[in-house]
Scaffold this active site. Structure first.
Site, mmCIF file in Angstrom:
data_model
loop_
_atom_site.group_PDB
_atom_site.id
_atom_site.type_symbol
_atom_site.label_atom_id
_atom_site.label_comp_id
_atom_site.label_asym_id
_atom_site.label_seq_id
_atom_site.Cartn_x
_atom_site.Cartn_y
_atom_site.Cartn_z
ATOM 1 N N GLU A 36 -33.440 33.375 18.008
ATOM 2 C CA GLU A 36 -33.280 32.075 18.659
ATOM 3 C C GLU A 36 -34.148 32.097 19.900
ATOM 4 O OE1 GLU A 36 -29.315 31.041 19.747
ATOM 5 O OE2 GLU A 36 -28.618 31.294 17.710
ATOM 6 N N ASN A 68 -24.433 36.195 14.956
ATOM 7 C CA ASN A 68 -25.107 36.215 16.246
ATOM 8 C C ASN A 68 -24.487 37.330 17.100
ATOM 9 O OD1 ASN A 68 -25.527 35.681 19.041
ATOM 10 N ND2 ASN A 68 -26.287 33.660 18.509
ATOM 11 N N HIS A 85 -23.230 38.330 22.074
ATOM 12 C CA HIS A 85 -22.115 38.665 22.955
ATOM 13 C C HIS A 85 -21.712 40.127 22.926
ATOM 14 C CE1 HIS A 85 -22.218 34.754 24.353
ATOM 15 N NE2 HIS A 85 -21.737 34.174 23.275
ATOM 16 N N GLU A 138 -31.354 23.537 11.808
ATOM 17 C CA GLU A 138 -30.000 24.055 11.967
ATOM 18 C C GLU A 138 -29.233 22.950 12.688
ATOM 19 O OE1 GLU A 138 -29.305 28.114 13.210
ATOM 20 O OE2 GLU A 138 -27.551 27.493 14.370
ATOM 21 N N ARG A 191 -33.008 35.026 25.753
ATOM 22 C CA ARG A 191 -33.079 33.939 26.738
ATOM 23 C C ARG A 191 -34.084 34.282 27.823
ATOM 24 N NH1 ARG A 191 -28.365 30.324 26.320
ATOM 25 N NH2 ARG A 191 -29.213 29.342 28.153
ATOM 26 N N HIS A 216 -30.494 35.714 20.470
ATOM 27 C CA HIS A 216 -31.190 34.760 21.342
ATOM 28 C C HIS A 216 -31.765 35.506 22.536
ATOM 29 C CE1 HIS A 216 -30.794 30.598 23.566
ATOM 30 N NE2 HIS A 216 -31.995 31.142 23.712
ATOM 31 N N THR A 255 -25.997 27.312 24.428
ATOM 32 C CA THR A 255 -26.903 26.213 24.105
ATOM 33 C C THR A 255 -26.104 24.911 24.009
ATOM 34 O OG1 THR A 255 -28.013 27.856 22.741
ATOM 35 C CG2 THR A 255 -28.812 25.602 22.584
ATOM 36 N N ARG A 306 -30.057 37.347 29.862
ATOM 37 C CA ARG A 306 -28.677 37.602 30.313
ATOM 38 C C ARG A 306 -27.880 38.458 29.323
ATOM 39 N NH1 ARG A 306 -25.959 31.675 29.508
ATOM 40 N NH2 ARG A 306 -27.641 31.051 30.869
ATOM 41 N N HIS A 338 -22.941 26.877 15.678
ATOM 42 C CA HIS A 338 -22.390 26.657 17.018
ATOM 43 C C HIS A 338 -20.917 26.273 16.961
ATOM 44 C CE1 HIS A 338 -22.335 26.194 21.301
ATOM 45 N NE2 HIS A 338 -23.556 26.676 21.316
HETATM 46 N N1 PXP Z 1 -26.840 28.703 16.412
HETATM 47 C C1 PXP Z 1 -27.493 28.457 17.582
HETATM 48 C C2 PXP Z 1 -28.814 27.762 17.519
HETATM 49 C C3 PXP Z 1 -26.966 28.871 18.821
HETATM 50 O O1 PXP Z 1 -27.614 28.613 19.957
HETATM 51 C C4 PXP Z 1 -25.743 29.589 18.823
HETATM 52 C C5 PXP Z 1 -25.205 30.102 20.125
HETATM 53 O O2 PXP Z 1 -26.048 31.090 20.618
HETATM 54 C C6 PXP Z 1 -25.105 29.831 17.601
HETATM 55 C C7 PXP Z 1 -25.663 29.356 16.412
HETATM 56 C C8 PXP Z 1 -23.815 30.566 17.526
HETATM 57 O O3 PXP Z 1 -22.834 29.842 18.174
HETATM 58 P P1 PXP Z 1 -21.397 30.488 18.425
HETATM 59 O O4 PXP Z 1 -21.600 31.695 19.296
HETATM 60 O O5 PXP Z 1 -20.640 29.398 19.100
HETATM 61 O O6 PXP Z 1 -20.847 30.847 17.076
#
Ligand code: PXP
Length: 239
Positions: free
Chosen positions: A69, A7, A10, A150, A45, A43, A100, A49, A189
């Site tokens: 996402e 992901n 960030h 998921e 959003r 994602h 999330t 952001r 997550h």
């Molecule tokens: N899966 C989903 C559905 C999420 O919303 C997120 C966070 O955006 C992640 C995975 C990744 O989570 P993390 O950044 O905590 O590894």
């Protein structure tokens, strides 16, 4: 083979902190793929952001293996149907949350979710539903037409000791139930370099989506090189 989806939200978070052009999530995504990741997750959003529309468009057109996402809203469904990411993961979204927070309430919104799943699948998008490992939600996910779930691993990731063991058992039970109902199982997550060992005890996993811990590690591992390079340039131009 268990797939890693990285992901890259960030990377965009750092860019947006300055409303600058760098760092570029697309460039980060290319490095992730080169390193062996089989998927890039982003994602989009509602408040944009971190990842913005241009980021997602570029990722979808150039990277191909993109997992979008998204909240289950008409706006996001329209964007996904236009950009056609390889897959999309439907998540709940609250404006004020830092990330999330919980799973999608599929059981409480089955018709709405079914409709969204069908609209995405019609465009060839593989759909997964981000849910807590709860029997009611897993059964509803199986009834929704979605191919994947998921499982939200946040409660496991945030716990320790006996509580963490209990959360892991819940995830294992959830994966077994989902598999028995014909669902394919992903997880994500809060997964990091320590708790990954426990996560891998969950059966039937097809894919892990990991963001924060990998981006945090990348910042630390790149720090020495970044500082050395700047010092090298200072020495060079100052004479
Ligand atoms: N899966 C989903 C559905 C999420 O919303 C997120 C966070 O955006 C992640 C995975 C990744 O989570 P993390 O950044 O905590 O590894």
């Amino acid at each position: 083979m268990l797939k890693l989806g990285v992901n890259v939200d960030h990377v965009a978070t750092v860019r947006q902190a300055r409303k600058a052009l760098l760092p570029d999530p697309y460039k980060a995504a290319k490095i992730c793929i080169k390193a062996g990741a089989l998927q890039i997750t982003a994602h989009l959003r509602e408040d944009r952001r971190h990842i913005n529309d241009a980021d997602l468009e570029k990722l979808c057109s150039k990277i191909k293996v993109v997992n979008m996402e998204m909240a289950v809203t008409p706006e996001m469904i329209k964007i996904a149907r236009k950009l056609k990411p390889h897959s999309s993961c439907l998540v709940p979204e609250k404006r004020q949350e830092l990330t999330t927070e919980g799973g999608l309430d599929v059981a409480g919104n089955l018709e709405h979710i079914k409709d969204a799943v069908a609209k995405l699948q019609k465009k060839g998008i593989v759909v997964s539903l981000f849910i807590d490992p709860e029997t009611e939600q897993i059964k509803a996910a199986a009834a929704s037409g979605s191919e994947f779930i998921e499982m939200h691993t946040g409660s496991y990731a945030n716990a320790s000791g006996a509580k963490q063991k209990k959360e892991l058992k819940r995830l294992i039970k959830g994966a077994e139930l989902a598999h028995s109902l014909g669902l394919k199982v992903n997880a994500g997550h809060g997964i990091d370099y320590e708790n990954i060992k426990g996560i891998l005890k969950i059966p039937h996993l097809e894919e892990l989506n990991i963001g924060h811990s990998i981006i945090a590690r990348a910042v630390m591992d790149g720090m020495r090189k970044a500082v050395s390079e700047m010092l090298g340039l200072m020495a060079k131009y100052r004479g």
